[in-house]
Write an enzyme that holds these catalytic residues in place. Structure first.
Site, PDB file in Angstrom:
ATOM      1  N   TYR A  33     -25.788 -18.244 -16.504  1.00 20.64           N
ATOM      2  CA  TYR A  33     -25.517 -18.906 -15.133  1.00 20.64           C
ATOM      3  C   TYR A  33     -26.799 -19.056 -14.301  1.00 20.64           C
ATOM      4  CZ  TYR A  33     -25.338 -14.667 -12.388  1.00 20.64           C
ATOM      5  OH  TYR A  33     -25.554 -13.413 -11.669  1.00 20.64           O
ATOM      6  N   LYS A 145     -29.900 -14.178 -18.165  1.00 19.33           N
ATOM      7  CA  LYS A 145     -28.911 -14.184 -16.927  1.00 19.33           C
ATOM      8  C   LYS A 145     -27.516 -14.542 -17.422  1.00 19.33           C
ATOM      9  CE  LYS A 145     -28.866 -15.796 -12.218  1.00 19.33           C
ATOM     10  NZ  LYS A 145     -28.490 -14.549 -11.565  1.00 19.33           N
ATOM     11  N   GLU A 178     -33.594  -2.517 -11.219  1.00 15.13           N
ATOM     12  CA  GLU A 178     -33.101  -3.833 -10.245  1.00 15.13           C
ATOM     13  C   GLU A 178     -31.878  -3.459  -9.613  1.00 15.13           C
ATOM     14  OE1 GLU A 178     -33.128  -7.589 -11.992  1.00 15.13           O
ATOM     15  OE2 GLU A 178     -32.174  -6.901 -13.524  1.00 15.13           O
ATOM     16  N   LEU A 203     -34.261  -9.019 -14.597  1.00 15.02           N
ATOM     17  CA  LEU A 203     -34.312 -10.466 -14.598  1.00 15.02           C
ATOM     18  C   LEU A 203     -35.564 -10.835 -14.041  1.00 15.02           C
ATOM     19  CD1 LEU A 203     -32.074 -12.932 -15.030  1.00 15.02           C
ATOM     20  CD2 LEU A 203     -31.739 -12.815 -12.663  1.00 15.02           C
TER      21      LEU A 203
HETATM   22  N1  PMP Z   1     -31.754  -9.421 -10.776  1.00 13.77           N
HETATM   23  C1  PMP Z   1     -30.568  -9.750 -10.829  1.00 13.77           C
HETATM   24  C2  PMP Z   1     -29.634  -8.875 -11.697  1.00 13.77           C
HETATM   25  C3  PMP Z   1     -29.877 -10.905 -10.295  1.00 13.77           C
HETATM   26  O1  PMP Z   1     -28.452 -10.977 -10.482  1.00 13.77           O
HETATM   27  C4  PMP Z   1     -30.495 -11.595  -9.307  1.00 13.77           C
HETATM   28  C5  PMP Z   1     -29.725 -12.736  -8.592  1.00 13.77           C
HETATM   29  N2  PMP Z   1     -29.722 -13.927  -9.352  1.00 13.77           N
HETATM   30  C6  PMP Z   1     -31.818 -11.177  -9.184  1.00 13.77           C
HETATM   31  C7  PMP Z   1     -32.399 -10.418  -9.807  1.00 13.77           C
HETATM   32  C8  PMP Z   1     -32.734 -12.158  -8.232  1.00 13.77           C
HETATM   33  O2  PMP Z   1     -32.889 -13.288  -8.950  1.00 13.77           O
HETATM   34  P1  PMP Z   1     -33.401 -14.710  -8.180  1.00 13.77           P
HETATM   35  O3  PMP Z   1     -34.472 -14.449  -7.121  1.00 13.77           O
HETATM   36  O4  PMP Z   1     -33.502 -15.694  -9.031  1.00 13.77           O
HETATM   37  O5  PMP Z   1     -31.987 -15.133  -7.498  1.00 13.77           O
END
Ligand code: PMP
Length: 289
Positions: A33, A145, A178, A203
């Site tokens: 996603y 993701k 994270e 991620l």
């Molecule tokens: N880490 C995880 C596990 C996430 O789900 C997200 C949110 N999508 C992020 C980091 C931050 O990524 P982004 O800045 O692309 O939203």
């Protein structure tokens, strides 16, 4: 105005939108996603999210459900049709519908679902939040993701029950990976911005990349490396980043206070810079239409 969802080529009332019971997303979490912020009616970091979508799909050998250019048109149409001026667009792609069996099906068509909703984001001025520490219980490919979000949901629930906003997940060696839905950052006593390097353990946040780029170009000292819970609790500042929170300052990790309860100077500069960048994207995108 009724909300519209997009499911496999059709724009349908949100309340009627559904996927098949044998969709592999439902049965195996076999899908990925993306989440896009919409600001001033414009999708933010569109290319970055689409790049990551293509990467996630490639790692799982799922085809793009439609060509990238067509997907862009669908996403923008969803923003318009749902009258989203500020909010979020969610997109899921799964391996599709097939009789239940573990190996990849031969002939399944990927499922594509897109939803959009208005949501008012906290503005440039923002209150600090609290985070808790919890073991990272996810799989070994956190760079993909996937829709397999159960560990993230459990971590977030634990945070909510502790009265906190987010849970920072920690690997077996005591290093922060994270947040459950955000990247984790600290600013050390020596004013170095630290966030974990992007390998299979985290991620690759699109917001993270934009912030690293800004910090680098503006002379901040940066280190992409793992930091321990102990180091985090001694940090001058801590914050999290994601497409829906941008830069969110942290005032407490577990029961340890970080800073004075207000947003710290580095976090503030980065948050304002991100808003400036969003204003810029919105202005140039609208001018180009
Ligand atoms: N880490 C995880 C596990 C996430 O789900 C997200 C949110 N999508 C992020 C980091 C931050 O990524 P982004 O800045 O692309 O939203």
């Amino acid at each position: 105005m009724s909300r519209i969802a997009y499911v496999n080529g059709r724009y349908i009332p949100h309340a009627d939108a559904s996927v098949h019971v044998e969709d592999r997303g439902f049965q195996f979490a076999d899908g990925v996603y993306e989440v896009f912020a919409v600001y001033k009616g414009v999708l933010i970091d569109e290319a970055g999210h689409l790049d990551r979508l293509e990467r996630s799909l490639g790692e799982l050998r799922i085809e793009m459900p439609v060509a990238r250019a067509a997907l862009v048109q669908i996403l923008r149409r969803m923003v318009r049709r749902n009258l989203v001026t500020e909010g979020l667009v969610y997109l899921q792609v799964t391996r599709g519908v097939a009789p239940r069996d573990f190996p990849f099906p031969h002939a399944a068509m990927p499922t594509l679902v897109i939803t959009a909703r208005n949501k008012t984001f906290p503005g440039r001025e923002v209150k600090t939040v609290r985070v808790i520490i919890t073991p990272d219980q996810r799989w070994a490919r956190r760079d993909i993701k996937t829709v397999a979000l159960l560990p993230a949901a459990l971590a977030k629930q634990k945070a909510r029950e502790a009265g906190a906003y987010e849970a920072w997940q920690v690997d077996d060696d005591g290093y922060v990976t994270e947040g459950s839905s955000s990247n984790a950052w600290i600013v050390t006593r020596d004013n170095v911005i630290v966030t974990r390097q992007s390998d299979h353990n985290i991620l690759r946040g699109v917001t993270r990349m934009a912030l690293l780029d800004f910090a680098d170009k503006n002379g901040f000292r940066l280190e992409e490396r793992a930091f321990s819970v102990t180091e985090a609790k001694q940090a001058k500042e801590a914050f999290l980043s994601s497409a829906s929170t941008f830069v969110m300052p942290i005032s407490q990790i577990d029961d340890v206070a970080i800073g004075n309860g207000e947003i710290g100077p580095v976090s503030k500069t980065l948050r304002l810079a991100y808003f400036d960048a969003m204003d810029q994207i919105a202005a140039t995108t609208r001018a180009g239409r």
